[in-house]
Design a protein around this motif. Structure first.
Motif, PDB file in Angstrom:
ATOM      1  N   GLU A   1       2.251  -1.577   2.342  1.00  0.00           N
ATOM      2  CA  GLU A   1       1.199  -1.031   1.492  1.00  0.00           C
ATOM      3  C   GLU A   1       1.707  -0.672   0.097  1.00  0.00           C
ATOM      4  O   GLU A   1       0.914  -0.333  -0.795  1.00  0.00           O
ATOM      5  CB  GLU A   1       0.595   0.221   2.142  1.00  0.00           C
ATOM      6  CG  GLU A   1      -0.053  -0.033   3.492  1.00  0.00           C
ATOM      7  CD  GLU A   1      -1.174  -1.069   3.403  1.00  0.00           C
ATOM      8  OE1 GLU A   1      -1.949  -1.020   2.416  1.00  0.00           O
ATOM      9  OE2 GLU A   1      -1.260  -1.929   4.293  1.00  0.00           O
ATOM     10  N   ALA A   2       3.010  -0.720  -0.096  1.00  0.00           N
ATOM     11  CA  ALA A   2       3.568  -0.371  -1.406  1.00  0.00           C
ATOM     12  C   ALA A   2       3.062  -1.330  -2.468  1.00  0.00           C
ATOM     13  O   ALA A   2       2.845  -2.518  -2.216  1.00  0.00           O
ATOM     14  CB  ALA A   2       5.093  -0.417  -1.349  1.00  0.00           C
ATOM     15  N   GLU A   3       2.845  -0.798  -3.677  1.00  0.00           N
ATOM     16  CA  GLU A   3       2.377  -1.641  -4.776  1.00  0.00           C
ATOM     17  C   GLU A   3       3.554  -2.202  -5.568  1.00  0.00           C
ATOM     18  O   GLU A   3       4.520  -1.495  -5.868  1.00  0.00           O
ATOM     19  CB  GLU A   3       1.469  -0.852  -5.709  1.00  0.00           C
ATOM     20  CG  GLU A   3       0.076  -0.623  -5.154  1.00  0.00           C
ATOM     21  CD  GLU A   3      -0.881  -0.133  -6.228  1.00  0.00           C
ATOM     22  OE1 GLU A   3      -2.033  -0.605  -6.258  1.00  0.00           O
ATOM     23  OE2 GLU A   3      -0.472   0.722  -7.025  1.00  0.00           O
ATOM     24  N   ILE A   4       3.453  -3.476  -5.870  1.00  0.00           N
ATOM     25  CA  ILE A   4       4.448  -4.157  -6.686  1.00  0.00           C
ATOM     26  C   ILE A   4       3.802  -4.448  -8.046  1.00  0.00           C
ATOM     27  O   ILE A   4       2.710  -5.007  -8.107  1.00  0.00           O
ATOM     28  CB  ILE A   4       4.913  -5.470  -6.037  1.00  0.00           C
ATOM     29  CG1 ILE A   4       5.521  -5.187  -4.657  1.00  0.00           C
ATOM     30  CG2 ILE A   4       5.914  -6.192  -6.925  1.00  0.00           C
ATOM     31  CD1 ILE A   4       6.767  -4.335  -4.700  1.00  0.00           C
ATOM     32  N   GLY A   5       4.456  -4.054  -9.107  1.00  0.00           N
ATOM     33  CA  GLY A   5       3.856  -4.235 -10.429  1.00  0.00           C
ATOM     34  C   GLY A   5       4.755  -4.998 -11.377  1.00  0.00           C
ATOM     35  O   GLY A   5       5.970  -5.079 -11.198  1.00  0.00           O
ATOM     36  N   VAL A   6       4.145  -5.555 -12.406  1.00  0.00           N
ATOM     37  CA  VAL A   6       4.855  -6.254 -13.461  1.00  0.00           C
ATOM     38  C   VAL A   6       5.039  -5.291 -14.632  1.00  0.00           C
ATOM     39  O   VAL A   6       4.108  -4.565 -15.001  1.00  0.00           O
ATOM     40  CB  VAL A   6       4.073  -7.495 -13.936  1.00  0.00           C
ATOM     41  CG1 VAL A   6       4.817  -8.208 -15.063  1.00  0.00           C
ATOM     42  CG2 VAL A   6       3.837  -8.452 -12.772  1.00  0.00           C
ATOM     43  N   ASN A   7       6.213  -5.259 -15.195  1.00  0.00           N
ATOM     44  CA  ASN A   7       6.463  -4.450 -16.383  1.00  0.00           C
ATOM     45  C   ASN A   7       5.416  -4.815 -17.447  1.00  0.00           C
ATOM     46  O   ASN A   7       5.270  -5.988 -17.802  1.00  0.00           O
ATOM     47  CB  ASN A   7       7.878  -4.765 -16.900  1.00  0.00           C
ATOM     48  CG  ASN A   7       8.287  -3.882 -18.064  1.00  0.00           C
ATOM     49  OD1 ASN A   7       7.474  -3.452 -18.872  1.00  0.00           O
ATOM     50  ND2 ASN A   7       9.582  -3.633 -18.160  1.00  0.00           N
TER      51      ASN A   7
END
Length: 442
Positions: free
Chosen positions: A340-346
């Motif tokens: 469920e963790a969110e992965i984001g782009v800088n």
């Protein structure tokens, strides 16, 4: 070093020197000072002068075609990454004959590539815009007038001699290079102290073959060819102050607000005098309440280790497998987020997904400042093709739950086979990795 060094450890390949890989560890260039002491005591602080051993000078001479202008220029690029034509190279030789210095700021000879890779390996995180250039001059060429650069400079004298005149300056540079007699472009320039340059006010460094000179950003210098055919190498590393990083993070954070607003959030008459408009005040409050959060999300990009076979001049790249082997990514045993963790782009980085075929994918990672147009990152990352849909989804959304990325990974005949060089033995091979594990590495 002096007694036992041989060329073989720093030259790998066939008998043709052009096909050999030159190695130039940064610690050998600044010897005898260890890298950690150099960074702690000199980097951004004061001038450092040293002299390489003869063997290291020989290695670099080979890597820069013994200072041959035509051969070196043939492996240099223009600012747009295009190559010089034969006529342009002939004109350079003619300019040198007329006692006009020749400057090649973007050099990619084997020696230049080795110096750049060596610096990134020895000094990770010290810069994100790193280039190597060459200077050709002769006695009688016009001296480089007094100026200061916004970047760190490490100069290596390959042939001939040059006199470097130096006066201390302020390393907190924000603008472009500035000549001592240039008109100020703003109050910051106008308030910068111009030092005296008389013989008793400056230091003269005489660079001979093998000499190494580090000049911090903002320090004033003038350069004069003093003997023979002077050929020098210049390693340039961008200087990024905290102030610049903070501004980039603030702008990225506010841009998200502007992009989602139905109001026109631009400077108007009310902002030019008197009280600041409420719309601007709202944005200022947002900055003060979430600045550290914005800086955490908007880290400045750093220089990636790169592979020549995945690079083309200014445009560098590498395979995912290579970055893992170099220890550039977070180890999987330390990166075990929940599904469920969110992965984001800088927010400072864009991702362009390019599928080469079913089993090969290239991610173009680019970061150019929206405020100053400074380039922070331009890197091509080769990955398994099975990550294509996951990467397209991530680049379009910016931030997504990890399980949604997993669900978009596909399996082909060689899903996790890396597009680049294999890893060293004893390391987990991507050939045996599933798409989810490869995605976690990415």
């Amino acid at each position: 070093l002096d007694a036992t060094l041989r060329l073989s450890p720093f030259m790998a390949g066939g008998s043709d020197a052009d096909d050999e890989e030159v190695k130039a560890p940064f610690e050998w260039i600044i010897d005898p000072l260890p890298v950690d002491r150099f960074v702690e005591e000199y980097w951004g602080r004061k001038v450092y002068a040293a002299c390489m051993c003869k063997q290291m000078l020989t290695i670099l001479s080979v890597g820069f075609h013994d200072g041959n202008l035509a051969e070196c220029a043939g492996q240099c690029r223009k600012e747009d990454n295009s190559r010089f034509t034969e006529d342009e190279i002939n004109d350079m030789n003619s300019d040198l004959d007329r006692r006009q210095s020749v400057i090649l700021p973007f050099c990619f000879t084997p020696g230049a590539i080795a110096i750049k890779r060596g610096f990134i390996a020895a000094c990770p995180g010290l810069g994100n815009d790193i280039e190597v250039g060459m200077y050709f001059s002769r006695v009688g060429c016009k001296p480089a007038a007094w100026h200061c650069d916004p970047n760190h400079n490490v100069t290596i004298q390959l042939q001939g001699e040059k006199d470097w005149l130096h006066a201390p300056g302020n390393p907190h540079t924000l603008g472009p290079a500035r000549g001592m007699n240039d008109s100020p472009s703003n109050f910051l320039d106008q308030s910068t102290r111009i030092p005296p340059t008389g013989p008793h006010d400056t230091t003269c460094y005489n660079l001979r073959p093998g000499s190494v000179l580090y000049i911090p950003p903002g320090h004033w210098h003038s350069v004069v060819p003093s003997k023979g055919e002077a050929v020098s190498i210049n390693l340039r590393v961008a200087n990024i102050l905290h102030a610049k990083w903070i501004c980039e993070a603030v702008f990225a954070k506010l841009h998200q607000t502007v992009a989602g607003s139905t109001d026109y959030l631009a400077v108007g008459p009310a902002d030019l005098a008197g009280d600041i408009a409420n719309q601007a005040r709202t944005q200022a409050d947002l900055v003060t309440s979430s600045l550290l959060e914005a800086m955490t999300e908007c880290r400045m990009p750093r220089s990636f280790p790169f592979q020549p076979e995945h690079s083309d001049g200014i445009k560098v790249g590498a395979s995912l497998d290579y970055l893992v082997a170099e220890g550039f990514v977070t180890p999987l045993d330390r990166f075990r987020p929940s599904a469920e963790a969110e992965i984001g782009v800088n927010p400072l980085v864009s991702i362009t997904v390019k599928q080469q075929d079913e089993d090969k994918l290239v991610l173009d990672l680019r970061s150019v400042s929206s405020l100053t147009a400074a380039e922070y990152l331009d890197f091509s990352l080769s990955c398994p093709g099975g990550l294509c849909q996951a990467m397209k989804f991530l680049s379009s959304k910016g931030k997504v739950p990890l399980h949604e990325l997993y669900s978009r990974c596909t399996v082909s005949s060689e899903t996790a086979k890396d597009a680049g060089q294999p890893r060293p033995k004893k390391r987990r091979s991507a050939v045996n990795a599933g798409p989810q594990e490869t995605l976690a590495e990415l």
